[in-house]
Motif scaffolding. Structure first.
Motif, PDB file in Angstrom:
ATOM      1  N   THR A  69     -17.826  -0.590  13.689  1.00 44.40           N
ATOM      2  CA  THR A  69     -16.953  -0.345  12.387  1.00 44.40           C
ATOM      3  C   THR A  69     -17.021   0.940  11.368  1.00 44.40           C
ATOM      4  O   THR A  69     -15.861   1.501  10.643  1.00 44.40           O
ATOM      5  N   VAL A 185     -14.712  -8.394  12.461  1.00 45.55           N
ATOM      6  CA  VAL A 185     -14.693  -6.881  12.292  1.00 45.55           C
ATOM      7  C   VAL A 185     -13.020  -6.739  10.994  1.00 45.55           C
ATOM      8  O   VAL A 185     -13.851  -5.361  10.451  1.00 45.55           O
ATOM      9  N   THR A 189     -14.571  -3.785   8.055  1.00 51.10           N
ATOM     10  CA  THR A 189     -13.696  -3.044   7.844  1.00 51.10           C
ATOM     11  C   THR A 189     -12.951  -2.738   6.536  1.00 51.10           C
ATOM     12  O   THR A 189     -12.854  -1.464   6.237  1.00 51.10           O
TER      13      THR A 189
END
Length: 292
Positions: A69, A185, A189
């Motif tokens: 990530t 995610v 991020t």
């Protein structure tokens, strides 16, 4: 073929976000416009994850997922800055086309980093669609200096690296639903990217931060569209190789041509129409290969 629908939704939302960011560049600068998609996208993504948390189990993030990530987040910041820099020197449609050389490098990166398939039919479909992008740009290459070409192509390559990072992070998560994986995610991020941009701008350009928040209306729109687009990109990455997603996403060039004509008053030439046909043919070929 959920990834197909997710990719098309993401491409439409991203076209709107790119247009909003391009409008902000002249007011808050390239770095400021880059930061907007992260700073104003995070609240929307985090709120959505909070709403879903009582009914969907949030996956645990291991070191591998966090590492992938972070790679994707860093590459995306650099790619977005170069994208906006290219847009300042070229038309909106041309800049978009330069960046859409991404699927070729992405297919190679995916094969090397994630052992994803790289067959001749798949590469030929990607190459056909990418050729269509070059034609659809409408650029007279003899009149374009080397600098914007390099920044545009480099931006596309970095977007490819970011896609590999996000795909790797999604594949590193434990078993579970692709939607909650994508949203988790995405929040990580945007949190990493927002932190990095706040630290950078706070230390080097506090005036830019003030300018960003002074333009809060358009910044909110760009952030919301960016978070929405990214969520559906991540859904696509969770379900199929990133090169498939990004090749199908070349239809964004068609959307960009519409935006160029409607908003930026750029004309569409015959070569551009041929390019659009090649994009559609290449995408259709890729979908046929992916379905086998």
């Amino acid at each position: 073929m959920i990834w197909v629908a997710a990719t098309l939704i993401a491409a439409i939302a991203q076209t709107g976000r790119n247009a909003a960011q391009a409008g902000l560049t002249g007011r808050v600068g390239t770095i400021g416009a880059t930061a907007v998609r992260f700073l104003f996208g995070l609240p929307f993504a985090a709120l959505f994850l909070l709403i879903l948390s009582p009914v969907a189990e949030i996956p645990s993030l291991g070191l591998r997922a966090v590492g992938f990530t972070a790679l994707g987040a860093a590459a995306q910041i650099a790619a977005t800055a170069l994208m906006l820099l290219t847009m300042r020197g070229q038309g909106f449609g041309i800049a978009t086309a330069l960046m859409k050389t991404e699927p070729v490098t992405l297919a190679i990166f995916g094969a090397l980093a994630l052992s994803e398939p790289l067959g001749p039919a798949r590469m030929a479909a990607i190459a056909l669609a990418t050729t269509g992008v070059v034609l659809a740009s409408g650029a007279r290459w003899s009149r374009i200096s080397l600098a914007p070409v390099l920044t545009g192509v480099t931006s596309g390559a970095l977007f490819g690296v970011s896609a590999i990072g996000f795909r790797g992070a999604l594949l590193s998560l434990p078993e579970g639903g692709y939607f909650i994986h994508a949203l988790t995610v995405l929040v990580l991020t945007l949190a990493l990217q927002s932190f990095a941009m706040l630290v950078w701008l706070g230390a080097t350009a506090p005036g830019t931060l003030r300018a960003i928040f002074a333009e809060w209306r358009i910044s909110l729109a760009a952030g919301a569209l960016g978070a929405f687009a990214s969520l559906f990109w991540f859904i696509g990455f969770a379900l199929t190789p990133a090169a498939n997603v990004r090749t199908l996403a070349l239809v964004e060039v068609v959307f960009a041509q519409v935006v160029s004509g409607r908003i930026f008053h750029e004309t569409t030439q015959r070569a551009q129409l041929i390019g659009i046909v090649l994009i559609v043919a290449g995408v259709a070929w890729l979908l046929a290969v992916a379905a086998t």
